[in-house]
Design a protein around this motif. Structure first.
Motif, PDB file in Angstrom:
ATOM      1  N   ALA A   1       0.859  -1.199   0.000  1.00 34.40           N
ATOM      2  CA  ALA A   1       0.000   0.000   0.000  1.00 34.40           C
ATOM      3  C   ALA A   1       0.889   1.240   0.000  1.00 34.40           C
ATOM      4  O   ALA A   1       1.956   1.228   0.612  1.00 34.40           O
ATOM      5  CB  ALA A   1      -0.869  -0.009   1.239  1.00 34.40           C
ATOM      6  N   PRO A   2       0.492   2.314  -0.705  1.00 37.03           N
ATOM      7  CA  PRO A   2       1.329   3.501  -0.698  1.00 37.03           C
ATOM      8  C   PRO A   2       1.439   4.070   0.717  1.00 37.03           C
ATOM      9  O   PRO A   2       0.497   3.962   1.507  1.00 37.03           O
ATOM     10  CB  PRO A   2       0.583   4.463  -1.629  1.00 37.03           C
ATOM     11  CG  PRO A   2      -0.799   3.945  -1.751  1.00 37.03           C
ATOM     12  CD  PRO A   2      -0.743   2.480  -1.463  1.00 37.03           C
ATOM     13  N   ARG A   3       2.606   4.636   1.014  1.00 36.35           N
ATOM     14  CA  ARG A   3       2.829   5.216   2.344  1.00 36.35           C
ATOM     15  C   ARG A   3       1.892   6.405   2.548  1.00 36.35           C
ATOM     16  O   ARG A   3       1.657   7.178   1.633  1.00 36.35           O
ATOM     17  CB  ARG A   3       4.296   5.667   2.394  1.00 36.35           C
ATOM     18  CG  ARG A   3       4.804   6.028   3.736  1.00 36.35           C
ATOM     19  CD  ARG A   3       6.323   5.960   3.709  1.00 36.35           C
ATOM     20  NE  ARG A   3       6.920   6.961   2.827  1.00 36.35           N
ATOM     21  CZ  ARG A   3       7.199   8.203   3.207  1.00 36.35           C
ATOM     22  NH1 ARG A   3       6.896   8.612   4.418  1.00 36.35           N
ATOM     23  NH2 ARG A   3       7.777   9.042   2.378  1.00 36.35           N
ATOM     24  N   SER A   4       1.366   6.500   3.762  1.00 36.90           N
ATOM     25  CA  SER A   4       0.492   7.634   4.066  1.00 36.90           C
ATOM     26  C   SER A   4       1.368   8.833   4.436  1.00 36.90           C
ATOM     27  O   SER A   4       2.256   8.740   5.273  1.00 36.90           O
ATOM     28  CB  SER A   4      -0.410   7.239   5.229  1.00 36.90           C
ATOM     29  OG  SER A   4      -1.127   8.329   5.686  1.00 36.90           O
ATOM     30  N   LEU A   5       1.140   9.951   3.787  1.00 38.26           N
ATOM     31  CA  LEU A   5       1.967  11.138   4.021  1.00 38.26           C
ATOM     32  C   LEU A   5       1.337  12.046   5.071  1.00 38.26           C
ATOM     33  O   LEU A   5       0.125  12.005   5.299  1.00 38.26           O
ATOM     34  CB  LEU A   5       2.139  11.919   2.716  1.00 38.26           C
ATOM     35  CG  LEU A   5       2.764  11.162   1.549  1.00 38.26           C
ATOM     36  CD1 LEU A   5       2.743  12.031   0.293  1.00 38.26           C
ATOM     37  CD2 LEU A   5       4.196  10.749   1.875  1.00 38.26           C
ATOM     38  N   LEU A   6       2.192  12.865   5.661  1.00 35.32           N
ATOM     39  CA  LEU A   6       1.707  13.829   6.652  1.00 35.32           C
ATOM     40  C   LEU A   6       2.091  15.238   6.187  1.00 35.32           C
ATOM     41  O   LEU A   6       3.266  15.510   5.926  1.00 35.32           O
ATOM     42  CB  LEU A   6       2.367  13.505   7.999  1.00 35.32           C
ATOM     43  CG  LEU A   6       1.918  14.323   9.203  1.00 35.32           C
ATOM     44  CD1 LEU A   6       0.436  14.117   9.493  1.00 35.32           C
ATOM     45  CD2 LEU A   6       2.738  13.926  10.441  1.00 35.32           C
ATOM     46  N   PHE A   7       1.089  16.090   6.076  1.00 31.40           N
ATOM     47  CA  PHE A   7       1.326  17.488   5.705  1.00 31.40           C
ATOM     48  C   PHE A   7       0.999  18.371   6.907  1.00 31.40           C
ATOM     49  O   PHE A   7      -0.079  18.245   7.493  1.00 31.40           O
ATOM     50  CB  PHE A   7       0.446  17.896   4.514  1.00 31.40           C
ATOM     51  CG  PHE A   7       0.785  17.165   3.252  1.00 31.40           C
ATOM     52  CD1 PHE A   7       1.809  17.629   2.418  1.00 31.40           C
ATOM     53  CD2 PHE A   7       0.121  15.992   2.902  1.00 31.40           C
ATOM     54  CE1 PHE A   7       2.147  16.934   1.263  1.00 31.40           C
ATOM     55  CE2 PHE A   7       0.454  15.297   1.744  1.00 31.40           C
ATOM     56  CZ  PHE A   7       1.465  15.770   0.922  1.00 31.40           C
TER      57      PHE A   7
END
Ligand code: 5GP
Length: 192
Positions: free
Chosen positions: A4-10
């Motif tokens: 699964a694609p990595r979940s990003l944090l903005f």
């Protein structure tokens, strides 16, 4: 099986009155993969604000309990009220495979950075300081004292701009939204 694609944090910061709320509303409307992190706060709801959507509105005791239990990723006092990011918000975004957006103050952003959490830090700036002061003055919800303390805080926050990875000037809404979308796209591309 494909990972699964990595979940990003903005982490999005900017002085009060810079138009973050409108900007982010547009961004979320255009990008369903982004998920807003609902903060906890001890301030009272403004007209139209919804519990669990805009904030989790809690009293001092509940906020203290969340801090003591280590439930907050970061927390800070802003204009005499307490605000914090529940870790559960970031974890939920991750579980859902969405990218998480924290809209927090500069003190909180520094804590996230100091904790070594991988995140993309974005500063939203006004086209010029006079525009910001005027926007704050026009806010009907603010009392005179509130206005002055928010203006002073906004001026202090502007000094933090240099350490942010990205700065988006909110002059024209459409251009600013595009700039944010581009940053999100670039981060996703880099995360693959
Ligand atoms: P407002 O009271 O206008 O909704 O928010 C005041 C300030 O608190 C804004 O700069 C906003 O970004 C910040 N803020 C909102 N949620 C959080 C949070 O969870 N943590 C921190 N540190 N600041 C927050």
């Amino acid at each position: 099986m494909a990972e699964a694609p990595r979940s990003l944090l903005f982490v999005i910061c900017g002085p009060s009155g810079v138009g973050k709320t409108t900007l982010l509303r547009e961004l979320f409307a255009r990008d369903p993969r982004l998920r807003f992190s609902v903060s906890m706060t001890t301030r009272t709801p403004r007209p139209g604000e919804v519990e669990g959507e805009d904030y989790h509105f809690v009293d001092e005791a509940a906020f203290d309990r969340a801090v003591a239990a280590g439930e907050l990723l970061e927390h800070a006092v802003y204009n005499n009220h307490r605000y914090g990011t529940p870790r559960s918000e970031v974890e939920r975004a991750r579980r859902l495979g969405r990218d998480c957006v924290l809209e927090i103050d500069v003190q909180g952003a520094k804590q996230v950075r100091a904790a070594g959490v991988a995140a993309c830090f974005i500063f939203i700036a006004p086209p010029d300081p006079a525009v910001l002061a005027e926007r704050l003055r026009q806010r009907a919800t603010e009392t005179r004292q509130d206005f002055e303390s928010r203006l002073a805080t906004a001026q202090r926050e502007m000094l933090e701009r240099p350490w942010f990875e990205h700065c988006v000037v909110n002059d024209q809404l459409e251009l600013a939204v595009h700039a944010l979308q581009q940053i999100v796209r670039d981060e996703r591309r880099g995360a693959k």
